[in-house]
Scaffold this active site. Structure first.
Site, PDB file in Angstrom:
ATOM      1  N   HIS A  38       0.828  -1.210   0.000  1.00 45.96           N
ATOM      2  CA  HIS A  38       0.000   0.000   0.000  1.00 45.96           C
ATOM      3  C   HIS A  38       0.854   1.248   0.000  1.00 45.96           C
ATOM      4  O   HIS A  38       0.554   2.222  -0.679  1.00 45.96           O
ATOM      5  CB  HIS A  38      -0.931   0.003   1.219  1.00 45.96           C
ATOM      6  CG  HIS A  38      -2.242  -0.650   0.944  1.00 45.96           C
ATOM      7  ND1 HIS A  38      -2.391  -2.013   0.945  1.00 45.96           N
ATOM      8  CD2 HIS A  38      -3.460  -0.137   0.615  1.00 45.96           C
ATOM      9  CE1 HIS A  38      -3.654  -2.305   0.652  1.00 45.96           C
ATOM     10  NE2 HIS A  38      -4.317  -1.187   0.440  1.00 45.96           N
ATOM     11  N   LYS A 105     -10.244  -7.436   8.147  1.00 44.94           N
ATOM     12  CA  LYS A 105     -10.967  -7.660   9.403  1.00 44.94           C
ATOM     13  C   LYS A 105     -10.645  -6.504  10.321  1.00 44.94           C
ATOM     14  O   LYS A 105      -9.543  -5.956  10.280  1.00 44.94           O
ATOM     15  CB  LYS A 105     -10.569  -8.995  10.026  1.00 44.94           C
ATOM     16  CG  LYS A 105      -9.067  -9.123  10.253  1.00 44.94           C
ATOM     17  CD  LYS A 105      -8.678  -9.648  11.597  1.00 44.94           C
ATOM     18  CE  LYS A 105      -7.179  -9.858  11.684  1.00 44.94           C
ATOM     19  NZ  LYS A 105      -6.612  -9.603  12.996  1.00 44.94           N
TER      20      LYS A 105
END
Lengths: 186, 265
Positions: A38, A105
């Site tokens: 990222h 999550k």
């Protein structure tokens, strides 16, 4: 509970009809990325080099995962979701470029929830720790960028009926807050 | 040991999942617990890691004082075992050599080794691979003695609430109360090794564990934080003598993949 089948690439309409708490089965191509990938992708975006991204985020889904190594004769190692908040500083930039969903999550920041409202995206939670079972939904896997990052490299997965739950929808809903309200003992 | 710990989930955790399936009030929560049982079965049968995060190799050594180890460096031998276990077992290498430079060491070493000298002539090695997600939600607080038991309860509940879905619930909470800062953290981690369902030897602490478990589950966070009453499978407390000025409290969270493997040599 009824399950909604989604096939990538996704349109605004596909994600706009999703609501928190719904169970979704994802099919098609999805891309993986964790912290290090990222950072590289968002550095490219900030430098104006969008065409150098490992994949065009438009209509796509990114899965926050770092699989365990693939045993011989298997498609992929165990690959459950990692905790998403670590990607929060980067996620809005990807939603802005048309990313339709992220899978992970754990809680998202208000900035990410806002970006999902603004650019019409959703956040889906896979079951953390169900990594051996999730691996069975992955029909093919290959590294498409950043192989030097090992488990953190960007993979392209082809998935079949990968189960997850809608946690944040395009209306700004948050299942992590609503779920607690239903089950908390006053 | 590294491979067995990662492939085989303990029976105590499986039992706790099954019990949770019966008591959980949320249907989604029930389904999640069933999926986790299935996941553990797949990992066991197919000899694959139950979780892709195969953890930091945390090793507890209990070295008998009559043991004499010959032929090399014990810590180096353990490190070599971790290297070999994680490489041969296709386990994920999750360790970076420097916390700021962040370059992966490539073989999941070094381990974290805690050694205790005990009477006797045995060497007990316990390996507890520890996932990053639940470790990241753990906290320590240097409380005031005046905060007392109520303060401790509020802090533990606050840590659980703040963690929410992030540490892969259902979780196990290891609570270390007393000692110095590092001692509280260490006994909190040791408390995680206790078998789920076992009762604390100290009746007062056993009562406190039961009270905290109920209060934390009543927060409604549930399995995976999606709502329900099975957020926490067990609260395990360990205490140690404290300074007259201090009340350290450490809460170490373990995800449902509560892995440990023990051998006695």
């Amino acid at each position: 509970m009824t399950q909604i089948r989604l096939t990538t690439p996704l349109t605004d309409e596909d994600v706009e009809k999703l609501r928190i708490g719904q169970q979704v089965l994802v099919n098609g191509v999805i891309y993986t990325g964790r912290d290090a990938a990222h950072k590289r992708m968002v550095d490219l975006i900030k430098a104006g080099k969008v065409n150098e991204l490992p994949f065009d985020p438009k209509g796509q889904i990114i899965y926050y995962v770092g699989p365990s190594p693939t045993k011989p004769g298997r498609v992929v190692g165990s690959c459950g979701p990692t905790t998403s908040y670590r990607m929060d500083p980067y996620a809005p930039e990807l939603y802005k470029l048309g990313l339709k969903a992220s899978i992970g999550k754990g809680k998202r920041s208000p900035e990410v929830i806002e970006a999902m409202k603004k650019y019409k995206g959703v956040y889906l939670a896979a079951i953390g720790g169900a990594a051996a079972l999730i691996a069975k939904c992955i029909k093919s896997a290959k590294v498409i960028a950043y192989p030097d990052l090992g488990a953190e490299a960007v993979h392209e997965f082809v998935v079949e009926d990968f189960p997850m739950v809608v946690v944040n929808d395009t209306l700004g809903g948050d299942l992590y807050q609503e779920g607690i309200k239903i089950y908390a003992v006053k | 040991m590294c491979q067995e710990a990662n492939f085989l989930l303990g029976e105590d955790v499986m039992e706790a999942f099954k019990k949770g399936c019966e008591t959980e009030v949320s249907n989604t929560g029930k389904e999640i617990l069933q999926i986790l049982i299935k996941n553990a079965e797949i990992a066991r049968e197919e000899q694959v890691p139950m979780c892709q995060d195969c953890g930091y190799a945390v090793v507890f050594l209990e070295l008998g004082q009559d043991v004499h180890i010959e032929g090399g460096d014990l810590y180096e031998a353990i490190t070599e075992g971790v290297r070999k276990g994680y490489t041969d077992g296709y386990l994920r290498k999750s360790i970076v050599g420097h916390p700021l430079e962040r370059k992966n060491t490539g073989d999941n070493t070094p381990p974290v080794i805690h050694t205790k000298i005990v009477p006797g002539e045995n060497l007990k090695i316990t390996l507890a691979p520890k996932g990053g997600g639940s470790e990241n939600m753990s906290q320590i607080k240097m409380m005031k003695p005046a905060d007392g038991v109520e303060g401790v309860k509020n802090f533990v509940i606050e840590v659980a609430k703040n963690a929410g879905p992030n540490p892969c619930p259902p979780v196990i909470l290891g609570v270390g109360i007393g000692g110095t800062m590092e001692k509280a953290a260490l006994i909190a981690k040791e408390a995680l090794l206790r078998e789920i369902g076992s009762v604390n030897e100290d009746p007062e602490m056993a009562k406190l564990e039961a009270e905290l478990l109920e209060k934390i589950n009543n927060l409604g966070i549930g399995p995976q934080g999606l709502g329900g009453r099975t957020f926490c499978l067990a609260v395990h407390i360990k205490t140690y003598a404290a300074h007259i000025a201090s009340l350290p409290v450490a809460v170490n969270i373990n995800c449902h993949a509560a892995r440990h493997k023990e051998v006695v040599l």
